[in-house]
Design an enzyme around this catalytic site. Structure first.
Site, mmCIF file in Angstrom:
data_model
loop_
_atom_site.group_PDB
_atom_site.id
_atom_site.type_symbol
_atom_site.label_atom_id
_atom_site.label_comp_id
_atom_site.label_asym_id
_atom_site.label_seq_id
_atom_site.Cartn_x
_atom_site.Cartn_y
_atom_site.Cartn_z
ATOM 1 N N GLU A 127 0.850 -1.184 0.000
ATOM 2 C CA GLU A 127 0.000 0.000 0.000
ATOM 3 C C GLU A 127 0.891 1.241 0.000
ATOM 4 O O GLU A 127 1.832 1.318 0.793
ATOM 5 C CB GLU A 127 -0.910 0.027 1.231
ATOM 6 N N GLY A 267 3.287 2.475 10.402
ATOM 7 C CA GLY A 267 3.157 1.823 11.697
ATOM 8 C C GLY A 267 2.847 0.350 11.551
ATOM 9 O O GLY A 267 3.447 -0.492 12.223
ATOM 10 N N MET A 269 0.466 -2.628 8.670
ATOM 11 C CA MET A 269 -0.280 -2.808 7.424
ATOM 12 C C MET A 269 -1.231 -3.972 7.554
ATOM 13 O O MET A 269 -0.855 -5.049 8.015
ATOM 14 C CB MET A 269 0.715 -3.047 6.278
ATOM 15 N N GLU A 270 -2.478 -3.771 7.117
ATOM 16 C CA GLU A 270 -3.575 -4.700 7.390
ATOM 17 C C GLU A 270 -3.719 -5.801 6.349
ATOM 18 O O GLU A 270 -4.800 -6.355 6.178
ATOM 19 C CB GLU A 270 -4.895 -3.925 7.457
ATOM 20 N N ASN A 271 -2.644 -6.180 5.660
ATOM 21 C CA ASN A 271 -2.729 -7.227 4.641
ATOM 22 C C ASN A 271 -3.623 -8.367 5.108
ATOM 23 O O ASN A 271 -3.488 -8.862 6.221
ATOM 24 C CB ASN A 271 -1.343 -7.778 4.337
ATOM 25 N N GLU A 304 -5.501 -2.465 12.886
ATOM 26 C CA GLU A 304 -5.213 -3.333 11.748
ATOM 27 C C GLU A 304 -6.172 -4.524 11.699
ATOM 28 O O GLU A 304 -6.583 -4.951 10.609
ATOM 29 C CB GLU A 304 -3.761 -3.812 11.793
ATOM 30 N N HIS A 307 -9.546 -3.504 10.279
ATOM 31 C CA HIS A 307 -9.508 -3.349 8.825
ATOM 32 C C HIS A 307 -9.996 -4.604 8.095
ATOM 33 O O HIS A 307 -10.346 -4.516 6.909
ATOM 34 C CB HIS A 307 -8.082 -3.046 8.370
ATOM 35 N N GLU A 326 -9.716 4.258 6.251
ATOM 36 C CA GLU A 326 -8.875 4.720 7.357
ATOM 37 C C GLU A 326 -9.649 5.545 8.386
ATOM 38 O O GLU A 326 -9.499 5.357 9.584
ATOM 39 C CB GLU A 326 -7.682 5.515 6.825
#
Length: 879
Positions: A127, A267, A269-271, A304, A307, A326
């Site tokens: 991202e 900080g 990432m919500e993969n 996260e 998300h 977000e």
């Protein structure tokens, strides 16, 4: 390489993708000298697209193309065009398979976008536009596909191979290599793709969902961090339980994984199913993390995880809609944190960030709406406006609808758009349809930049016993937007009688039952409200709980503020009254001589806070903190930083000297030897103790010095150890300062996250100077390739050590510009963010403003400027 020549992207030019990708089959061959990526796409023409040209365009960045096949047939160079940042095939059929083979060099990727290496492990950050650094692909969030990923690597060096979804196959290969295949059953945009390969320790737990499914929870960290996982794992389980209870959202995969990475621009990432975290945002133990760090980790883990629905199952159609995921998710994690701790303290923390930093962003050259209408580099739009103001916009919808209708709206939103890429309009429409409310005017919050100013004037009619409020709103001009329309503002208020008790509010001509608090809905440029049955002139408590992200202009007297500090039942407004009083006192001293009197009632107010043990101690801990220099600078029309710094320091010194005995008593009262716990009460106790200690050291108190040294050496937790260290570093006890700094580093030099704390305490110290910051950059532990190290030294200096950064000779500005130019060649994202303090040069008095402008011009003139920095600098200098 993608071109450095910036091109503006406009929301108005959005078109649906000409082709969709239904399935992606990836095979990664990982080597020390690079990685070979085999990508096979199942592609079909989009029936909703008006483009019938048969032309396929794929995005790319820094890729070496080794092979290209269409339906199993090799394409010759004349049948496609490789433009470096784009791969074009002029003619493709309606439906086809495309195989692309690329070679990349993760070990040389200093931008930390796409696939790169950190501490010897392979990891990804896709991202916003990182997937194009891995393979040629339609890199946009509205192309959603199912991914199957096979990772091959040397078993000895990379025993752990991770990607999104569920582990479906694994085995051995020749030459000591092995493979693992992962399959994600849910379609996702490529920005949510993730891969990790390394020598990692696995920590396992489990979670039983509300429907009885058992979820396998895993954390992967370097062996040295194996004892720092418990808090994040517990936070994850609390988040999962809370999301089921409050939003009805159950986790959908069989496995949820978190990996800690030292080198990371963001900080976390919500993969999908495989969250990758900056190590500083997930690793914690009592010995290495402060209370604030524990709380931040809990909030980020929750963010996260949340998300998974608000961002993954329902994602954004294009990057203009970034706040769709977000802003909504920040609102959700803020609700969660408030429920886990003190609701009032959480609100204070959120608003402090908003009023200090986001309001500054709204008033600067990079001001943009929550839903921007154009951008040059999307990485520059991961801003406080998107996140924090976006969360406030969602919060206002929650206020207007109430919790039940808001939940009904969120349920409809998730059900209606599951598996889709949608817009902020779709979110608001779900709220309208579920509640029956017309939010047409409210949409302006997404469209208009700037912080509204709400001007309130009042009048009391003693004969009629009517209290009248005249309220007017204006939205200031911002770059590219003038003549703005009124916004829909929920304005919460209460009135207090002369005895400090809340009054029952009854609007003239309103049939609603009297209530002690009302939410007025401001929709026009001006309104008048009359309250009847008011026996005496009340004290207004305005914008309770900060019900909208606006500035309030009301002529409070110091008597009124002191009254609200003591009596307002709204905890946030009680704190805010104290802040406004302190601001008024400090501002009165900026242009005054050294013999000017400091408001004597300020000491009395703070003495009451220190001595009344019946007050909420978590709130007291916040109320004892003076407004920051950054906030005072933001409030000033043409701030003179040195004068503001001296005035604030003078007030702090005055309070500390006058309240020395109360500060000592507060310190000892909160210095119990209880076992370390992360409860709100215990956090408040430690905050009060360390605040008192810092004030005592501020005035060079000898007994305070002894307490600080004893606390440093005896502390059983990082909060107290760092509190003592910070107090000594910000004191005039130079010998003690150097001794404890050296001892601290010697003990923690092998822990990167603690070393970052050590850096930041020094670079942010009011007793520090630019030469000391330069010395930190020469320290063996400083690493230009690590964003956390850069932020903890250069970022903290420019953002917190404001007296030194705004030095009269402009040296701080030249220093920052020098570092931005240096970093731009290797990590443009971080360089662009570091440049932010210089962008508001127009706000400052002439000499400082011209010096800041000159520093920006030296950045502008750097040859080969990145798109990230180009946009920030040129927008700042424009006009």
């Amino acid at each position: 390489m993608r071109t450095n020549q910036p091109q503006t992207v406009y929301l108005s030019e959005y078109r649906v993708p000409a082709y969709l990708v239904d399935h992606v089959d990836l095979r990664f061959e990982l080597f020390e000298e690079g990685a070979r990526v085999h990508s096979t796409l199942a592609v079909r023409r989009n029936p909703e697209s008006a483009d019938t040209s048969g032309r396929l365009e794929l995005d790319g960045d820094s890729l070496v193309l080794e092979g290209l096949q269409l339906d199993g047939r090799d394409l010759e160079p004349g049948q496609y065009e490789n433009q470096g940042d784009r791969l074009v095939i002029p003619e493709v059929p309606e439906q086809f398979g495309l195989t692309v083979v690329t070679w990349i060099e993760p070990q040389n990727n200093t931008r930390l976008e796409g696939l790169y290496k950190s501490s010897g492990m392979f990891c990804t950050q896709c991202e916003a536009e990182g997937f194009r650094c891995i393979t040629f692909f339609p890199d946009r969030p509205d192309v959603m596909a199912r991914f199957r990923t096979r990772i091959e690597a040397d078993r000895a060096g990379y025993p752990v191979l991770l990607s999104n979804g569920n582990d479906v196959e694994r085995g051995e290969l020749e030459g000591g290599r092995h493979f693992v295949t992962w399959e994600d059953p849910f379609p996702k945009p490529c920005y949510l793709f993730a891969l990790v390969a390394g020598d990692l320790v696995e920590k396992r737990d489990s979670f039983r969902t509300c429907t009885g499914r058992e979820i396998d929870l895993r954390m992967y960290v370097e062996p040295r961090n194996a004892d720092k996982c418990d808090h994040a794992m517990d936070s994850l389980k609390r988040s999962m339980r809370w999301d089921e209870a409050i939003y009805g959202r159950e986790y959908d995969l069989d496995i949820f994984m978190i990996v800690a990475v030292d080198d990371f621009n963001m900080g976390a990432m919500e993969n999908k199913g495989l969250n990758i975290f900056n190590s500083s945002c997930v690793l914690a133990s009592q010995d290495t993390a402060t209370d604030a760090t524990f709380q931040r980790i809990e909030a980020i883990v929750a963010h996260e995880y949340f998300h998974n629905w608000s961002g993954n199952r329902v994602t954004c159609r294009d990057w203009f809609q970034l706040s769709l995921k977000e802003g909504f998710t920040v609102f959700r994690d803020s609700q969660f944190s408030a429920d886990m701790g003190s609701t009032t303290v959480k609100r204070i923390e959120d608003v402090t960030l908003l009023r200090t930093a986001q309001f500054a962003e709204d008033g600067g050259p990079m001001a943009h709406p929550v839903r921007p209408s154009f951008y040059m580099e999307i990485s520059n739009f991961y801003t406080l406006t998107i996140y924090e103001k976006g969360a406030e916009v969602v919060r206002m919808i929650h206020t207007l609808l109430g919790p039940d209708l808001f939940r009904k709206g969120s349920d409809l939103y998730f059900e209606r758009h599951d598996g889709q890429a949608v817009t902020t309009d779709d979110f608001v429409k779900a709220m309208e349809d579920a509640s029956g409310r017309d939010l047409t005017r409210f949409r302006r919050w997404y469209e208009q930049a700037g912080t509204p100013v709400v001007t309130v004037r009042d009048e009391y009619d003693e004969a009629r016993q009517v209290y009248r409020l005249d309220i007017r709103q204006t939205v200031p001009d911002t770059p590219g937007q003038t003549g703005k329309q009124p916004q829909h503002i929920p304005f919460a208020l209460g009135l207090l009688g002369t005895d400090g008790q809340p009054l029952a509010l009854k609007l003239v001509g309103d049939d609603a039952l009297p209530a002690e608090q009302r939410v007025l809905e401001l929709t026009e440029a001006s309104h008048s409200f009359e309250f009847e049955g008011v026996a005496a002139r009340p004290v207004p408590s305005l914008l309770r709980d900060f019900s909208a992200p606006v500035r309030v202009d009301y002529p409070w007297t110091r008597e009124q503020l002191l009254f609200l500090m003591s009596h307002d039942p709204d905890g946030f407004n009680r704190w805010d009254a104290g802040q406004r009083l302190a601001v008024d006192v400090i501002e009165s001293l900026v242009d005054a001589g050294e013999d000017a009197e400091i408001e004597p009632r300020l000491v009395s107010a703070y003495r009451h806070l220190l001595t009344d043990e019946g007050l909420d101690q978590a709130l007291v801990a916040k109320m004892l903190q003076l407004p920051s220099e950054a906030y005072l600078i933001e409030l000033a029309a043409a701030p003179r930083v040195q004068q503001i710094y001296r005035a604030r320091t003078r007030v702090m010194d005055h309070l500390a000297a006058a309240l020395r005995e109360e500060l000592l008593a507060c310190y000892h009262r909160n210095n119990g030897g209880a076992e370390y716990r992360l409860t709100s009460d215990d956090i408040a106790r430690r905050t009060l103790r360390n605040t008192a200690l810092g004030w005592l050291l501020q005035i060079g108190d000898a007994e305070g010095r002894e307490l600080a040294l004893r606390q440093y050496h005896d502390a059983d937790n990082m909060t107290d150890r760092l509190g003592a260290l910070r107090a000594l570093v910000n004191s005039d006890y130079h010998e003690d300062r150097e001794q404890v700094l050296d001892a601290f580093y010697q003990r923690w030099q092998d822990d990167p996250q603690v070393v970052e704390l050590w850096f930041s305490v020094q670079s942010g110290s009011t007793r520090g100077n630019l030469e000391q910051v330069r010395a930190l950059m020469e320290h063996a532990a400083f690493d230009w390739k690590n964003p956390n190290k850069v932020r903890s030294v250069i970022g903290v200096f420019a953002g917190q050590n404001l007296a030194a950064f705004h030095a009269e000779d402009g040296s701080g500005y030249r220093f920052l510009a020098e570092q931005v130019r240096h970093l731009d060649a290797s990590n443009p994202q971080i360089a662009a963010r570091l440049a932010t303090p210089l962008t508001r040069w127009r706000k400052f008095a002439s000499v400082h403003g011209e010096q800041m402008k000159a520093a920006l011009e030296t950045i502008r003139d750097r040859e080969g400027l990145s798109r990230d920095v180009y946009e920030v600098v040129h927008k700042s200098l424009a006009g």
